[in-house]
Design an enzyme around this catalytic site. Structure first.
Site, PDB file in Angstrom:
ATOM      1  N   ASP A 232       0.841  -1.189   0.000  1.00 41.88           N
ATOM      2  CA  ASP A 232       0.000   0.000   0.000  1.00 41.88           C
ATOM      3  C   ASP A 232       0.877   1.240   0.000  1.00 41.88           C
ATOM      4  OD1 ASP A 232      -3.220   0.248   0.579  1.00 41.88           O
ATOM      5  OD2 ASP A 232      -2.130   2.091   1.057  1.00 41.88           O
ATOM      6  N   ALA A 263       1.612   0.963  -6.043  1.00 38.90           N
ATOM      7  CA  ALA A 263       1.401  -0.366  -6.620  1.00 38.90           C
ATOM      8  C   ALA A 263       1.889  -0.441  -8.064  1.00 38.90           C
ATOM      9  CB  ALA A 263      -0.082  -0.731  -6.547  1.00 38.90           C
ATOM     10  N   ASP A 287      -7.033  -5.003  -5.132  1.00 37.24           N
ATOM     11  CA  ASP A 287      -8.199  -4.310  -4.560  1.00 37.24           C
ATOM     12  C   ASP A 287      -7.931  -2.811  -4.513  1.00 37.24           C
ATOM     13  OD1 ASP A 287     -10.651  -3.859  -3.369  1.00 37.24           O
ATOM     14  OD2 ASP A 287      -9.937  -4.289  -1.342  1.00 37.24           O
ATOM     15  N   CYS A 327     -14.155  -1.159  -7.454  1.00 36.01           N
ATOM     16  CA  CYS A 327     -15.263  -0.518  -6.745  1.00 36.01           C
ATOM     17  C   CYS A 327     -15.732   0.734  -7.479  1.00 36.01           C
ATOM     18  CB  CYS A 327     -14.874  -0.189  -5.308  1.00 36.01           C
ATOM     19  SG  CYS A 327     -13.450   0.916  -5.148  1.00 36.01           S
TER      20      CYS A 327
END
Length: 383
Positions: A232, A263, A287, A327
Site C-alpha cells: 500500500d 502499486a 483491490d 469498486c
C-alpha cells in the site's frame, strides 16, 4: 427553496411523482424519498425511523452472524446497517463496528438536527449499540456545503459512558482496530467481508495483496498461505495493518509483511526484473481504490485496471489464483470482465473464472439503481 427542503416532483405534464430532498449544491439536485407528493417534514422523519428499523431487520437476516451470540463473541460483529438509496434513505449511511455505530449524513436534507435525533433514538433501541457517533466526510461536506457536525456522541449507553471513536471489531474471525476519526469511508471496507472469505478458500502458496489498506485480504490469506505480502502507498494504513497483524498473530499460518510503495511502480519494477527476480506468487489480490469516480474518468480507469491485472497475471505461477476487484460503479461488471480478458490475452495466460462476486448482502443492490452494484470481484484460476 431552502437547501435540504422537501420538494414535490412533477413530470413534464405537471403530474406529481412524489417528494424529494432538494440540494442547491449537489449535481443531483433531487433525491426521491417518497411516492407521496407534498410530504411534510414530520412524515419524512417518521419514514426515516421506520426505514432504519426495516434496514436493521434485513441485516439480521442477511448478516445474521453479526447479531448472534457467537458474533458478539468475536467471529463477526460488524456490518452495514443502512446503505443510503438501497434502503430508501438517500444521504444516510450507517455502519456497525462491534458496539460502536458510525453515521454519515451526506446531503443537505439529512445533515440536520432532526435527522440526527431520529437516528439516535432508533439506534438506541438496539441492545448491541453502545455508542453512536457521526463521521463527516470532508470532501462531501465541501461539495454539499454542509456545516460541521456537532461534537460528541449522538448517543451513549449508560450514565457514566464517555464518548469513544475507537474499538476492535471482528469479521470472519479476523480482528481489526477501528477509529471512526481515521481511514476511508466510515473507517473500514465491510463490503468485502464475504469476498475475504472466498479469497481465502481459493488462495494457495505465497500471496501478494496489492492495495491492502489495513490488511483486510492479507490477514484472511495469512491464515491459509505460506507467506503474504501486503502493498500500500499509505504509511498510516500500513501502521494500522501492522497493529491488526499483532491482534491476529496467533492465527497466522505463515509470515505476513508489508511494503510501502505505489502499486503501479512496484509491479512495473518487478516485471522489469523478470523471472530472475523470482517474484512468482501462488495468489495475487488486486483491490485498488475507485479509478473512475466520474464517467469522464472511465477510459483512464480501464487503462489502470488493465495494467494492474496484466502485471499480476505475469507474476502468477501456473495454477495460481487471481482475486481482482473494482469498486468503480462507472465501470460495470461486463466492462471489468473485458479488462481482465484483455489482460489475459496480452499476458498469454489461460484464465478460468471460478467466481463472479459483488458486495456482501448487507450492501444490497437495487436493480433499478446501478450505482448500488458498484463492487465487482472476480476469482480466477490462472494457467
Amino acid at each position: 427553496m431552502a437547501p435540504g427542503a422537501l420538494a414535490t416532483v412533477v413530470d413534464g405534464r405537471g403530474i406529481p411523482l412524489g417528494t424529494a430532498l432538494y440540494s442547491d449544491a449537489s449535481e443531483i439536485a433531487l433525491r426521491m424519498v417518497s411516492k407521496v407528493a407534498g410530504l411534510r417534514r414530520a412524515n419524512y422523519l417518521w419514514e426515516v425511523r421506520e426505514r432504519v428499523a426495516t434496514a436493521i431487520r434485513l441485516r439480521e437476516e442477511v448478516a445474521a452472524e453479526a447479531f448472534s451470540g457467537a458474533g458478539a463473541a468475536g467471529e463477526t460483529n460488524a456490518c452495514r446497517l443502512v446503505f443510503s438509496e438501497a434502503d430508501g434513505l438517500p444521504g444516510i449511511v450507517v455502519d456497525r463496528y462491534n458496539e460502536l455505530v458510525v453515521v454519515q449524513l451526506l446531503i443537505q436534507g439529512t445533515a440536520q438536527e432532526d435527522v440526527r435525533r431520529v437516528l439516535a433514538e432508533g439506534l438506541a433501541e438496539q441492545p448491541w449499540v453502545g455508542t453512536v457517533v457521526e463521521r463527516a466526510d470532508a470532501r462531501v461536506r465541501e461539495l454539499e456545503r454542509l456545516g460541521v457536525p456537532p461534537e460528541g456522541a449522538l448517543f451513549m449507553r449508560g450514565e457514566d459512558a464517555q464518548t469513544t471513536t475507537r474499538t476492535v471489531f471482528a469479521i470472519n474471525g479476523v480482528r481489526f482496530h477501528f477509529d471512526a476519526e481515521a481511514g476511508q469511508k466510515t473507517g473500514a471496507f465491510l463490503d468485502q467481508r464475504l469476498n475475504y472469505q472466498a479469497a481465502a478458500r481459493w488462495a494457495r502458496g505465497r500471496a501478494l495483496d496489492v492495495c491492502t489498506y489495513q490488511g483486510g485480504f492479507a490477514l484472511h490469506l495469512g491464515r491459509v498461505c505460506e507467506q503474504v505480502t501486503g502493498v500500500d502507498a499509505s504509511r498510516a494504513a500500513l501502521e494500522v495493518a501492522d497493529r491488526n497483524l499483532e491482534l491476529n498473530a496467533g492465527a497466522m499460518r505463515g509470515r505476513v509483511d508489508w511494503i510501502e510503495a505505489d502499486a503501479f511502480e512496484l509491479l512495473r519494477d518487478w516485471d522489469a526484473r523478470g523471472e530472475a527476480a523470482g517474484e512468482r506468487f501462488g495468489t495475487v489480490v488486486l483491490d485498488p481504490p475507485a479509478f473512475a469516480k466520474s464517467k469522464r474518468a472511465v477510459e483512464g480507469a480501464i487503462r489502470g485496471y488493465k495494467e494492474l491485472n496484466l502485471r499480476a497475471l505475469k507474476m502468477l505461477a501456473a495454477g495460481g489464483t487471481l482475486v481482482t476487484c473494482s469498486c468503480s460503479h462507472h465501470v460495470g461488471m461486463e466492462e471489468f470482465v473485458g479488462v481482465v480478458r484483455a489482460a489475459a490475452e496480452d499476458a498469454g495466460r489461460r484464465v478460468q473464472v471460478l467466481e463472479m462476486r459483488g458486495a456482501a448482502p448487507d450492501h444490497p443492490a437495487i436493480l433499478t439503481l446501478p450505482e448500488t452494484s458498484y463492487l465487482k470481484c472476480l476469482i480466477c484460476r490462472v494457467g
